[in-house]
Design an enzyme around this catalytic site. Structure first.
Site, PDB file in Angstrom:
ATOM      1  N   LEU A  74       0.600  -1.676  -0.359  1.00 18.55           N
ATOM      2  CA  LEU A  74      -0.235  -0.266  -0.196  1.00 18.55           C
ATOM      3  C   LEU A  74       0.342   1.145  -0.524  1.00 18.55           C
ATOM      4  O   LEU A  74       0.704   2.384   0.525  1.00 18.55           O
ATOM      5  CB  LEU A  74      -0.896   0.080   1.291  1.00 18.55           C
ATOM      6  CG  LEU A  74      -2.053  -1.491   1.399  1.00 18.55           C
ATOM      7  CD1 LEU A  74      -2.652  -1.398   2.370  1.00 18.55           C
ATOM      8  CD2 LEU A  74      -2.913  -1.166  -0.008  1.00 18.55           C
ATOM      9  N   ASP A 105       3.590   5.762  -7.230  1.00 22.70           N
ATOM     10  CA  ASP A 105       3.408   5.399  -5.654  1.00 22.70           C
ATOM     11  C   ASP A 105       3.286   7.407  -5.414  1.00 22.70           C
ATOM     12  O   ASP A 105       2.241   7.436  -4.831  1.00 22.70           O
ATOM     13  CB  ASP A 105       3.503   4.898  -4.981  1.00 22.70           C
ATOM     14  CG  ASP A 105       3.699   3.813  -5.176  1.00 22.70           C
ATOM     15  OD1 ASP A 105       2.681   3.405  -6.196  1.00 22.70           O
ATOM     16  OD2 ASP A 105       4.657   2.207  -4.824  1.00 22.70           O
TER      17      ASP A 105
END
Length: 424
Positions: free
Chosen positions: A153, A205
């Site tokens: 994540l 990201d």
């Protein structure tokens, strides 16, 4: 974000509601004061991200569709009058397994190959900003947060981006005030991760952490990192997105991620294009024939061809997903998630037993679609669900892991949230 549903066996991460975020910020301040004997200049936070679709295409000039999570990494920071960097983290332990690890050194000594482990993500950012021509000071910092480590994540980008917005403010750079400046901060964070931390990521990201908006997914064109905000209202569509952290540790520094990137770059060279993005899905069969003609080893040609097929078809799936979402058919993305996972599993070969079990069991329990998210080889999967079914699906996935003899997974709800910024 609402509370996790009652559960007898599924393990839920604490929801990143206002109380949890306030507590994380407070812990960062208290840790800073205990470590350095003075208050920080402030606390800044940056989110982890979940990628809805578009995996392993960022370094191929592709399209991807992530959004920022409510779960964040917090950095309490104060500038110094000298060149020294002192960083401690409450998220990882020192070699004794207890206490906060500490990195202490001079910014002028930071260079590729000089910093190991988690600290590279933090101290690489001021190095990259200086390399880009920005004057930044040394600093003291304490890290805390809610983004699960090693979960796929993007806890690493969250750390980088929290440091970036903190330095932007204390150094008066003024970059975080608009999207162009945030794109420059994201580029510095990518360079920190590539050159100092040694992880060859492509930039999705950091863009998601710094440039997202609450309530929207971020369509990123990775040829130039231009972005478009795509409204992504799960609640209005009667849906929710469940994240399954398989707890199979995920790392980008073991060579597997880099080898995929090298294969794609070689394939693009053989096909005479800058990016695999330049191979249209309708031209795919011809491109695969060309690879078979140019690569002498049939096994190598087959493997390279499968890598190319994933990238080209995945970019097509992103386009289809955006059209569906903008047409009000968010549920229609479900089958594309399934197709993405099959491609990542079979053609790109970055899935794992845990990720496959997570997706299959979520589907069997009623998910509209499921896929691994992030770099793979462990980490997390996502499942698109009818609203109100997350508890039931989490129970089913937990039971499937137990039946397979796997360690229990953990869960959180993913809601498109705000980007990095100052919190106190």
């Amino acid at each position: 974000m609402t509370d996790a549903p009652p559960s007898t066996s599924a393990d839920w991460y604490a929801d990143a509601d206002e109380a949890a975020r306030t507590a994380s910020s407070r812990r960062a301040v208290e840790g800073f004061e205990a470590t350095f004997g003075r208050p920080p200049a402030g606390v800044w936070a940056a989110p982890g991200r979940v990628n809805v679709i578009g995996e392993h295409v960022d370094y191929n000039g592709g399209l991807c569709l992530p959004f920022a999570l409510a779960h964040r990494t917090y950095v309490a920071l104060a500038p110094r009058d000298d060149d020294r960097l002192v960083v401690t983290s409450a998220q990882v332990h020192d070699q004794t397994g207890q206490g906060r690890p500490r990195w202490d050194g001079l910014l002028s000594d930071v260079a590729p190959g000089t910093v190991d482990g988690w600290a590279g993500y933090a101290v690489g950012v001021p190095w990259a900003l200086r390399e880009a021509g920005h004057g930044v000071p040394g600093f003291d910092a304490v890290v805390d947060g809610l983004v699960p480590l090693g979960s796929g994540l993007s806890s690493s980008a969250a750390l980088e981006c929290a440091v970036a917005v903190a330095l932007d403010e204390v150094a008066g750079l003024g970059l975080a005030g608009d999207d162009d400046g945030r794109a420059a901060l994201a580029a510095a964070c990518v360079r920190a991760e590539n050159d100092i931390a040694g992880a060859p990521t492509g930039g999705m990201d950091q863009a998601a952490s710094l440039r997202s908006r609450a309530g929207s997914a971020l369509l990123i064109d990775c040829t130039d990192f231009s972005v478009r905000h795509v409204p992504f209202d799960l609640a209005e569509a009667g849906l929710e997105l469940l994240v399954v952290d398989t707890r199979a540790h995920h790392t980008l520094q073991d060579g597997q991620y880099g080898s995929r990137r090298e294969q794609c770059e070689r394939a693009a060279g053989l096909l005479g294009v800058r990016w695999l993005r330049d191979v249209h899905v309708l031209e795919l069969d011809g491109a695969l024939d060309r690879i078979r003609d140019l690569v002498d080893d049939p096994e190598e040609a087959d493997e390279m061809g499968r890598r190319v097929r994933h990238v080209v078809t995945e970019i097509s799936r992103v386009r289809q997903s955006v059209l569906l979402v903008e047409d009000g058919d968010l549920a229609g993305v479900g089958p594309l998630l399934d197709a993405s996972h099959a491609s990542l599993r079979d053609d790109y070969e970055v899935s794992s037993r845990e990720l496959d079990v997570a997706c299959a069991s979520a589907k069997a329990a009623g998910a509209l679609g499921a896929r691994m998210t992030g770099g793979g080889f462990g980490g997390s999967a996502i499942a698109l669900l009818p609203a109100g079914t997350a508890g039931e699906v989490a129970e089913a996935v937990t039971a499937a892991f137990a039946a397979e003899g796997l360690a229990a997974p953990a869960f959180l709800r993913a809601v498109p949230s705000a980007p990095a910024g100052r919190v106190s």
